[in-house]
Design a protein around this motif. Structure first.
Motif, mmCIF file in Angstrom:
data_model
loop_
_atom_site.group_PDB
_atom_site.id
_atom_site.type_symbol
_atom_site.label_atom_id
_atom_site.label_comp_id
_atom_site.label_asym_id
_atom_site.label_seq_id
_atom_site.Cartn_x
_atom_site.Cartn_y
_atom_site.Cartn_z
ATOM 1 N N LEU A 132 0.836 -1.211 0.000
ATOM 2 C CA LEU A 132 0.000 0.000 0.000
ATOM 3 C C LEU A 132 0.867 1.255 0.000
ATOM 4 C CD1 LEU A 132 -3.026 0.811 0.141
ATOM 5 C CD2 LEU A 132 -2.714 1.095 2.583
ATOM 6 N N LEU A 133 1.915 1.246 0.818
ATOM 7 C CA LEU A 133 2.823 2.396 0.887
ATOM 8 C C LEU A 133 3.570 2.600 -0.431
ATOM 9 C CD1 LEU A 133 4.279 1.885 4.483
ATOM 10 C CD2 LEU A 133 2.760 3.720 3.747
ATOM 11 N N MET A 134 3.968 1.500 -1.067
ATOM 12 C CA MET A 134 4.653 1.614 -2.360
ATOM 13 C C MET A 134 3.701 2.175 -3.418
ATOM 14 S SD MET A 134 7.249 -1.659 -2.660
ATOM 15 C CE MET A 134 6.104 -2.950 -2.192
ATOM 16 N N GLY A 135 2.439 1.754 -3.338
ATOM 17 C CA GLY A 135 1.451 2.294 -4.266
ATOM 18 C C GLY A 135 1.234 3.779 -4.052
ATOM 19 N N ASN A 136 1.203 4.182 -2.790
ATOM 20 C CA ASN A 136 1.004 5.599 -2.472
ATOM 21 C C ASN A 136 2.187 6.436 -2.954
ATOM 22 O OD1 ASN A 136 -0.599 7.659 -1.357
ATOM 23 N ND2 ASN A 136 0.551 7.638 0.553
ATOM 24 N N LEU B 243 -7.771 4.332 -1.978
ATOM 25 C CA LEU B 243 -6.655 4.714 -2.850
ATOM 26 C C LEU B 243 -6.898 4.249 -4.288
ATOM 27 C CD1 LEU B 243 -5.298 4.909 0.092
ATOM 28 C CD2 LEU B 243 -3.184 4.853 -1.175
ATOM 29 N N LEU B 244 -7.468 3.058 -4.432
ATOM 30 C CA LEU B 244 -7.812 2.580 -5.766
ATOM 31 C C LEU B 244 -8.868 3.481 -6.408
ATOM 32 C CD1 LEU B 244 -7.951 -1.314 -5.499
ATOM 33 C CD2 LEU B 244 -6.704 -0.003 -7.225
ATOM 34 N N GLY B 245 -9.873 3.879 -5.609
ATOM 35 C CA GLY B 245 -10.919 4.765 -6.117
ATOM 36 C C GLY B 245 -10.369 6.110 -6.551
#
Length: 296
Positions: free
Chosen positions: A208-212, A249-251
């Motif tokens: 999740l952090l890498m995606g952010n 975050l996906l939204g």
């Protein structure tokens, strides 16, 4: 003399038996009265739209019903709690309590099961109407397609995304990595270590952090992959909060890419999960993020 003594004991025993029956009857009367008082107090609070107070007294009545092992009363209170949540427009919670009430009424073969069953049908219609209304509302807002000249300033939404990401359990362990100038490199290294030691919660959080971080750098495809992988991890771990935060975050990424259906599905599902978890802070922040996106 012996006969007289036996006669006294018989009389004493009879008196005690009568007293026991009397006290048991009085106890039942007092319990019934207390139960009725709790229900009446709850009803008054409901009329005054003091929903939390109403629920508080119904929960006391529910504990009484469970202690008394009275399934009919338990089902009645669960149904009443559902009514309070319905009045406070918490549809998901209302349905949960109605379904539990119906389950108990069915187990006792109570005729009231049909009444609750009909109520559930009506409330599900309300929920469906609200869902459709929300989707239509979202679809009615003009969101530029990716191929148009639309450019969203991602920096405006990042601070709020950071706030909701920080609600993940255990995220503070990786706070220093996220603040590093080479944050993505540091996070990938931490992810590798978590994978080697079999720390799945750590893997989910780091994804999740890498995606952010990827989103901050406008690496949208990378961000999408990290978020999708994080979503599967949280789902497998039965971490509803982590799953809901990932959906937010996906939204947000869906919005940036012009995928309105994805925005609607992810935000609605996330908010429903936060409502089930009774996480009002995350629910409020999610709605704030959505409003910020559409008002940008």
């Amino acid at each position: 003399m012996i006969l007289q003594t036996l006669g006294v004991f018989d009389a004493f025993k009879k008196k005690n038996e009568e007293s026991l029956e009397y006290y048991i009857q009085r106890l039942e009367e007092i319990q019934n009265e207390e139960f009725d008082l709790l229900i009446n107090i709850s009803s008054i609070f409901l009329d005054e739209e003091k929903f939390e107070d109403s629920i508080k007294y119904l929960e006391k009545a529910l504990r009484m019903a469970i202690d008394l092992n009275n399934n009919e009363l338990e089902a009645f209170v669960l149904d009443s709690i559902g009514d309070v949540y319905l009045n406070s427009r918490e549809i998901i919670k209302a349905l949960e309590y109605y379904h539990e009430s119906l389950r108990i009424y069915r187990s006792t073969k109570s005729p009231l099961k049909d009444e609750v069953k009909e109520k559930i049908k009506e409330v599900e219609k309300i929920k469906e109407a609200l869902d459709i209304s929300e989707i239509n509302k979202m679809k009615g807002i003009a969101v530029p397609e990716v191929e148009e000249d639309y450019q969203m300033d991602i920096a405006t939404i990042i601070p709020k995304l950071d706030l909701i990401v920080n609600m993940i359990d255990g995220v503070s362990m990786y706070e220093s990595y996220s603040q590093d100038t080479n944050a993505l490199v540091q996070l990938k290294e931490a992810f590798k270590i978590s994978r080697e030691i079999g720390d799945e919660p750590g893997e989910a959080t780091l994804l999740l952090l890498m995606g952010n971080q990827s989103l901050k750098q406008e690496k949208l495809n990378e961000a999408f992959k990290y978020f999708k992988d994080a979503k599967e991890f949280f789902r497998r771990l039965n971490d509803e909060k982590g799953l809901a935060i990932t959906m937010i975050l996906l939204g947000t990424l869906n919005f940036i890419q012009g995928d309105i259906e994805g925005v609607s599905n992810n935000f609605r599902s996330a908010v429903e999960k936060f409502q089930k978890l009774d996480n009002k802070k995350a629910e409020s922040l999610s709605i704030d993020i959505l409003n910020t996106l559409y008002n940008e």
